[in-house]
Enzyme design. Structure first.
Site, PDB file in Angstrom:
ATOM      1  N   ASP A   1       0.817  -8.227  -9.368  1.00 52.85           N
ATOM      2  CA  ASP A   1       0.951  -6.782  -9.586  1.00 52.85           C
ATOM      3  C   ASP A   1       0.089  -6.340 -10.764  1.00 52.85           C
ATOM      4  OD1 ASP A   1       2.815  -6.762  -7.569  1.00 52.85           O
ATOM      5  OD2 ASP A   1       4.538  -6.782  -8.929  1.00 52.85           O
TER       6      ASP A   1
ATOM      7  N   ASP B   1      -1.339  -8.597  -4.653  1.00 46.38           N
ATOM      8  CA  ASP B   1      -0.091  -7.999  -4.196  1.00 46.38           C
ATOM      9  C   ASP B   1      -0.147  -6.501  -4.455  1.00 46.38           C
ATOM     10  OD1 ASP B   1       2.403  -7.824  -3.063  1.00 46.38           O
ATOM     11  OD2 ASP B   1       3.481  -8.609  -4.773  1.00 46.38           O
TER      12      ASP B   1
ATOM     13  N   ASP C   1       4.429  -1.617  -8.891  1.00 43.32           N
ATOM     14  CA  ASP C   1       5.702  -2.028  -8.292  1.00 43.32           C
ATOM     15  C   ASP C   1       6.878  -1.774  -9.227  1.00 43.32           C
ATOM     16  OD1 ASP C   1       4.312  -2.839  -6.099  1.00 43.32           O
ATOM     17  OD2 ASP C   1       5.026  -4.905  -6.110  1.00 43.32           O
TER      18      ASP C   1
ATOM     19  N   ARG D   1       1.901   0.996   1.767  1.00 50.11           N
ATOM     20  CA  ARG D   1       2.697   1.136   0.544  1.00 50.11           C
ATOM     21  C   ARG D   1       2.046   2.115  -0.435  1.00 50.11           C
ATOM     22  NH1 ARG D   1       5.120  -4.945  -0.824  1.00 50.11           N
ATOM     23  NH2 ARG D   1       5.799  -5.412   1.312  1.00 50.11           N
TER      24      ARG D   1
END
Length: 516
Positions: free
Chosen positions: A161, A190, A194, A243
């Site tokens: 992240d 990734d 987040d 996302r």
């Protein structure tokens, strides 16, 4: 068939390389944090002010960032860390202390509060090194680039992240950042942004997220519904597979964002989440809003959005796209004030404001980017009053000249008196890498600023420090690195500079003291 992310990046990365060669990507002005204040949900729950009111220090390595956190009087002592240069695995080590809990493979903001990290000067780039916020509150991250953070391959950092938050995080404002990868999960990356395990009251504003398989998520699984109250505004999402973001439970507000080249899906509201989606511009994308890859539905309230060349898939057991004619299926009450730009001008406004190095420009709500005007309590200087460089001496009389001095130890060939002789060619060093040196007077003297000047060739050696009123033991300031250090004016007879961390043998040429 959709091309792999790595292939679709070729043109984008070529453009970035040209920009870097011309100095565009890293052209960041001197900027103090929070010039116009937090926005969105970060203003709730008591607000988000970061390190306002505390010491400001400069860092050029990840180790120095950790030293600044560890050098504070306590884990909640406010601090603003101005970052310049490239922060990477090679210059980031773990630092220990009572006010910090750091790690060598990431910038670790753990079990702390009241911290601002802001890029200044020629730019702050966190290269293959993520920023991890855990069990912390009141954090500002501003005007930095975080790129190519991996969860697999080498080196790895922060679970892949760029910025990751988890475990009881409250009140985080991430503003004017550039978060980017160079591929998807198969290439080792990734999420860019987040939030999981009870993370609340977060705002992401005026930022660029690009070239990644995953933009970010709220909630790590369908059962992780303890997150929410997140605002996304005036951000650019570009060349993202999915996302943008993924929402599991909670409430999120998206307004005035520009979504461009969302390749698989965009705002994915699921597992009971509610998304308020206002005046955004969706362009050249697929399935930009809905519930995807699950049968646990979320909901949305939509108004004022523009869908420019957006394609929609058909509904299925695990897919419920909001289009081709998105309609609201819930209502969301927003507790903070905000002004909407018309969706038609969002691409232009976001292009002029979003990302690091944009001078902290913001929208005025009338489709016109503006440079924020600092308020009376904001630390950003005016254009005619540039931020002092840490090596520039303050104005006024250096009170150390003619005073006395002592310390805890001194290396051979050095002297305590060398720090108050006005001669940069002489210096004091401790017997090891840490130690203290003091300036003292025969009667009470008012001091509110000191300037620690390192001898030529030793610049950057000093790490964590404390400034102490020797008579009372009170810590007047703490931080990392040499330079100008300010604190509330105090009357004392002896002031001590304690070096508690260093990358070698410190050489203090001058310990200057000033009344104002």
């Amino acid at each position: 068939m959709r091309r792999p992310v790595a292939l679709r990046l070729h043109a984008a990365l070529a453009t970035m390389a040209v920009a870097a060669a011309t100095g565009v990507v890293l052209s960041m002005p001197e900027a103090a944090a929070a010039a116009s204040g937090a926005t969105g949900y970060a203003t709730q729950n008591g607000g988000t002010t970061g390190g306002a009111g505390g010491q400001t220090v400069r860092a050029t390595t990840g180790t120095q960032i950790h030293q600044a956190l560890c050098g504070r009087a306590g884990s909640s002592t406010p601090i603003t860390i101005e970052v310049e240069g490239t922060i990477n695995h090679g210059n980031t080590t773990k630092v220990s202390g009572d006010s910090c809990s750091t790690a060598a493979d990431k910038i670790e903001l753990k079990q702390i509060s009241n911290v601002t990290i802001v890029g200044v000067g020629n730019g702050a780039v966190f290269d293959q090194l993520g920023i991890h916020i855990r069990e912390s509150s009141n954090i500002i991250i501003q005007n930095v680039t975080v790129r190519n953070v991996k969860k697999s391959g080498s080196p790895t950092s922060n679970g892949g992240d760029a910025i990751g938050m988890e475990s009881g995080v409250r009140n985080v404002w991430v503003d004017h950042t550039t978060l980017e990868a160079s591929g998807g999960e198969s290439e080792g990356y990734d999420g860019l942004f987040d939030m999981k395990n009870d993370t609340q009251y977060v705002t992401l504003s005026y930022s660029t997220l690009r070239n990644s398989g995953r933009g970010g998520l709220i909630g790590s699984s369908e059962s992780d519904r303890s997150n929410g109250y997140v605002t996304f505004h005036h951000n650019l999402y570009e060349n993202i597979d999915s996302r943008a973001p993924l929402l599991r439970g909670g409430i999120a507000h998206m307004y005035n964002n520009h979504y461009k080249s969302l390749n698989e899906s965009g705002i994915n509201s699921r597992a009971g989440a509610k998304a308020k989606v206002d005046n955004n511009y969706f362009e050249d994308s697929k399935d930009v809003l809905g519930t995807f890859y699950t049968d646990q539905a979320g909901s949305w309230q939509v108004s004022g959005n523009i869908y420019d060349n957006v394609t929609w898939s058909g509904p299925g057991e695990d897919n419920n796209p909001a289009g081709p004619d998105p309609q609201s299926n819930t209502t969301v009450s927003i507790p903070y004030p905000y002004t909407l730009d018309d969706a038609s001008c969002v691409p232009e406004v976001v292009s002029g404001t979003a990302g690091a190095g944009k001078g902290l420009r913001v929208s005025d709500g009338n489709c016109s980017p503006q440079t924020p005007t600092p308020g009376p309590s904001d630390p950003t200087p005016s254009p005619t009053d540039p931020t002092p460089d840490p090596t520039d001496p303050p104005s006024g009389t250096n009170l150390s000249i003619g005073a006395g001095s002592d310390g805890t130890s001194k290396a051979g060939g050095t002297s305590y008196g060398n720090v108050r002789d006005g001669d940069m060619s002489t210096y004091w060093s401790p017997a090891g890498s840490t130690g203290s040196v003091s300036v003292k007077w025969g009667s009470a003297t008012t001091v509110s600023r000191i300037n620690i000047r390192e001898a030529a060739g030793s610049e950057g050696t000093i790490g964590a420090y404390r400034v102490v009123d020797h008579g009372t033991g009170a810590v007047l300031a703490s931080g990392s690195g040499a330079g100008v250090i300010t604190f509330p004016a105090v009357s004392l007879e002896k002031i001590t500079f304690q070096i508690t961390g260093a990358s070698g043998t410190p050489k203090v040429a001058e310990f200057e003291t000033y009344a104002g």
